[in-house]
Design a protein around this motif. Structure first.
Motif, PDB file in Angstrom:
ATOM      1  N   ALA A  72       0.829  -1.204   0.000  1.00 14.38           N
ATOM      2  CA  ALA A  72       0.000   0.000   0.000  1.00 14.38           C
ATOM      3  C   ALA A  72       0.864   1.255   0.000  1.00 14.38           C
ATOM      4  N   ARG A  73       1.995   1.206   0.688  1.00 17.19           N
ATOM      5  CA  ARG A  73       2.878   2.375   0.719  1.00 17.19           C
ATOM      6  C   ARG A  73       3.532   2.620  -0.635  1.00 17.19           C
ATOM      7  N   LEU A  74       3.798   1.553  -1.374  1.00 15.71           N
ATOM      8  CA  LEU A  74       4.316   1.738  -2.730  1.00 15.71           C
ATOM      9  C   LEU A  74       3.288   2.446  -3.605  1.00 15.71           C
ATOM     10  N   VAL A  75       2.042   2.048  -3.472  1.00 16.31           N
ATOM     11  CA  VAL A  75       0.973   2.744  -4.197  1.00 16.31           C
ATOM     12  C   VAL A  75       0.884   4.191  -3.729  1.00 16.31           C
ATOM     13  N   GLY A  76       1.056   4.414  -2.422  1.00 16.37           N
ATOM     14  CA  GLY A  76       1.068   5.777  -1.898  1.00 16.37           C
ATOM     15  C   GLY A  76       2.204   6.596  -2.461  1.00 16.37           C
ATOM     16  N   LEU A  77       3.347   5.960  -2.692  1.00 16.09           N
ATOM     17  CA  LEU A  77       4.473   6.657  -3.310  1.00 16.09           C
ATOM     18  C   LEU A  77       4.127   7.076  -4.735  1.00 16.09           C
ATOM     19  N   SER A 136       7.505  -8.412  -0.007  1.00 13.06           N
ATOM     20  CA  SER A 136       6.198  -7.965   0.483  1.00 13.06           C
ATOM     21  C   SER A 136       5.108  -8.961   0.082  1.00 13.06           C
ATOM     22  N   PHE A 137       5.155  -9.427  -1.181  1.00 14.57           N
ATOM     23  CA  PHE A 137       4.172 -10.416  -1.619  1.00 14.57           C
ATOM     24  C   PHE A 137       4.333 -11.738  -0.857  1.00 14.57           C
ATOM     25  N   GLU A 138       5.575 -12.104  -0.540  1.00 17.76           N
ATOM     26  CA  GLU A 138       5.813 -13.317   0.243  1.00 17.76           C
ATOM     27  C   GLU A 138       5.160 -13.205   1.623  1.00 17.76           C
ATOM     28  N   ARG A 139       5.292 -12.037   2.239  1.00 13.99           N
ATOM     29  CA  ARG A 139       4.695 -11.832   3.553  1.00 13.99           C
ATOM     30  C   ARG A 139       3.171 -11.830   3.474  1.00 13.99           C
ATOM     31  N   VAL A 140       2.639 -11.290   2.370  1.00 17.18           N
ATOM     32  CA  VAL A 140       1.197 -11.326   2.156  1.00 17.18           C
ATOM     33  C   VAL A 140       0.734 -12.780   2.028  1.00 17.18           C
ATOM     34  N   ARG A 141       1.508 -13.581   1.297  1.00 19.08           N
ATOM     35  CA  ARG A 141       1.155 -15.002   1.141  1.00 19.08           C
ATOM     36  C   ARG A 141       1.203 -15.735   2.483  1.00 19.08           C
ATOM     37  N   ALA A 142       2.238 -15.439   3.278  1.00 23.44           N
ATOM     38  CA  ALA A 142       2.375 -16.082   4.587  1.00 23.44           C
ATOM     39  C   ALA A 142       1.194 -15.758   5.501  1.00 23.44           C
ATOM     40  N   ALA A 143       0.595 -14.584   5.280  1.00 23.91           N
ATOM     41  CA  ALA A 143      -0.558 -14.164   6.087  1.00 23.91           C
ATOM     42  C   ALA A 143      -1.874 -14.690   5.520  1.00 23.91           C
ATOM     43  N   GLY A 144      -1.800 -15.471   4.438  1.00 25.94           N
ATOM     44  CA  GLY A 144      -3.018 -16.023   3.844  1.00 25.94           C
ATOM     45  C   GLY A 144      -3.817 -15.006   3.052  1.00 25.94           C
ATOM     46  N   GLN A 145      -3.171 -13.918   2.610  1.00 24.09           N
ATOM     47  CA  GLN A 145      -3.883 -12.834   1.934  1.00 24.09           C
ATOM     48  C   GLN A 145      -3.649 -12.802   0.425  1.00 24.09           C
ATOM     49  N   ALA A 180      -4.192   4.927  -8.890  1.00 28.53           N
ATOM     50  CA  ALA A 180      -5.441   4.154  -8.908  1.00 28.53           C
ATOM     51  C   ALA A 180      -5.295   2.890  -9.738  1.00 28.53           C
ATOM     52  N   GLU A 181      -4.654   3.004 -10.899  1.00 26.87           N
ATOM     53  CA  GLU A 181      -4.475   1.831 -11.751  1.00 26.87           C
ATOM     54  C   GLU A 181      -3.486   0.844 -11.132  1.00 26.87           C
ATOM     55  N   LEU A 182      -2.450   1.369 -10.486  1.00 26.90           N
ATOM     56  CA  LEU A 182      -1.488   0.484  -9.827  1.00 26.90           C
ATOM     57  C   LEU A 182      -2.148  -0.254  -8.663  1.00 26.90           C
ATOM     58  N   ALA A 183      -2.955   0.454  -7.898  1.00 25.27           N
ATOM     59  CA  ALA A 183      -3.677  -0.175  -6.790  1.00 25.27           C
ATOM     60  C   ALA A 183      -4.604  -1.272  -7.313  1.00 25.27           C
ATOM     61  N   ASP A 184      -5.275  -1.013  -8.442  1.00 29.24           N
ATOM     62  CA  ASP A 184      -6.166  -2.012  -9.031  1.00 29.24           C
ATOM     63  C   ASP A 184      -5.375  -3.250  -9.452  1.00 29.24           C
ATOM     64  N   HIS A 185      -4.189  -3.024 -10.021  1.00 25.55           N
ATOM     65  CA  HIS A 185      -3.347  -4.151 -10.431  1.00 25.55           C
ATOM     66  C   HIS A 185      -2.936  -4.995  -9.226  1.00 25.55           C
ATOM     67  N   LEU A 190      -4.736 -10.081  -4.582  1.00 22.15           N
ATOM     68  CA  LEU A 190      -5.016 -10.202  -3.141  1.00 22.15           C
ATOM     69  C   LEU A 190      -6.376 -10.810  -2.847  1.00 22.15           C
ATOM     70  N   ARG A 191      -6.471 -11.458  -1.698  1.00 20.94           N
ATOM     71  CA  ARG A 191      -7.738 -11.970  -1.185  1.00 20.94           C
ATOM     72  C   ARG A 191      -8.477 -10.924  -0.350  1.00 20.94           C
ATOM     73  N   VAL A 192      -7.752  -9.919   0.121  1.00 23.67           N
ATOM     74  CA  VAL A 192      -8.321  -8.911   1.013  1.00 23.67           C
ATOM     75  C   VAL A 192      -8.117  -7.540   0.398  1.00 23.67           C
ATOM     76  N   PRO A 193      -8.878  -6.535   0.843  1.00 26.26           N
ATOM     77  CA  PRO A 193      -8.716  -5.191   0.292  1.00 26.26           C
ATOM     78  C   PRO A 193      -7.336  -4.599   0.600  1.00 26.26           C
ATOM     79  N   LEU A 194      -6.782  -3.913  -0.371  1.00 28.64           N
ATOM     80  CA  LEU A 194      -5.529  -3.209  -0.173  1.00 28.64           C
ATOM     81  C   LEU A 194      -5.808  -1.928   0.592  1.00 28.64           C
TER      82      LEU A 194
END
Length: 214
Positions: free
Chosen positions: A101-106, A152-161, A197-202, A207-211
């Motif tokens: 999310a912070r990358l999208v914020g950047l 970051s994606f690895e950590r998201v996967r580890a969290a089941g997201q 917005a487009e990056l966040a959509d990508h 993801l299984r959960v909202p960004l």
């Protein structure tokens, strides 16, 4: 909002000093700001030290007192910009979802810094040539960013997201490619696309959960 440059926060966190040291830091900031503008507008090969020096009201010799070469000046501009971006993204989190999310914020913040985006688009294109002084910088930068995003994606996967079948390494490379492509479209026509917005959509598609918004 007014446009911000890569160097405006250079003194944040530094002890306040007076005299020659602080004056030298302020001069270096002015040089880096001018260099960012010139390199973003003209590229590294065409942009000249003379033009940069003229923008800050000093001689070429005076500028080279602070940065010994044109390539050293380019390296300083690029490295400082990346240090500020890394500080924004990496601070105080082990949560992969927050890091994405912070990358999208950047990307969202970069909408107020078109000169910075221009600089990276122009110089990274030039730097594909192996003899370009920024070639190694960009090779290393892309490797570091891919690794950081993949983690970051690895950590998201580890969290089941993370959605089933998503490979963190490939997701990282794809995210960077989408980001670069969106920025180029935006530079050509500022009304054509909302990069964040487009990056966040990508990212959300993986993801299984909202960004979250960051």
């Amino acid at each position: 909002m007014t446009e911000r440059t890569t160097t405006e926060t250079a003194d944040v966190g530094e002890p306040r000093r007076r005299g020659p040291y602080r004056k030298s830091r302020l001069v270096r900031r002015r040089i880096l700001d001018a260099a960012l503008e010139v390199f973003a507008q003209s590229g590294y090969r065409t942009g000249s030290v003379r033009e940069i020096a003229a923008r800050v009201g000093m001689s070429e010799a005076g500028l080279l007192h602070h940065f010994p070469s044109k390539s050293a000046l380019l390296a300083a501009v690029l490295a400082h910009r990346d240090a500020l971006a890394a500080e924004r993204v990496d601070r105080d989190t082990d949560d992969g979802l927050v890091a994405l999310a912070r990358l999208v914020g950047l990307a969202r913040a970069d909408a107020d810094r078109p000169r910075v985006v221009e600089l990276y688009c122009v110089i990274s294109a030039e730097a594909t040539a192996p003899d370009h002084p920024a070639h190694a910088f960009f090779v290393d930068r892309y490797a570091r960013l891919r690794a950081r995003i993949a983690d970051s994606f690895e950590r998201v996967r580890a969290a089941g997201q993370l959605r089933d079948g998503v490979d963190p390494q490939r997701a990282a490379a794809q995210m960077m490619a989408v980001w670069d492509g969106l920025q180029l479209q935006w530079l050509l026509d500022r009304s054509s696309v909302d990069v964040a917005a487009e990056l966040a959509d990508h990212v959300q598609r993986h993801l299984r959960v909202p960004l979250p918004r960051a």
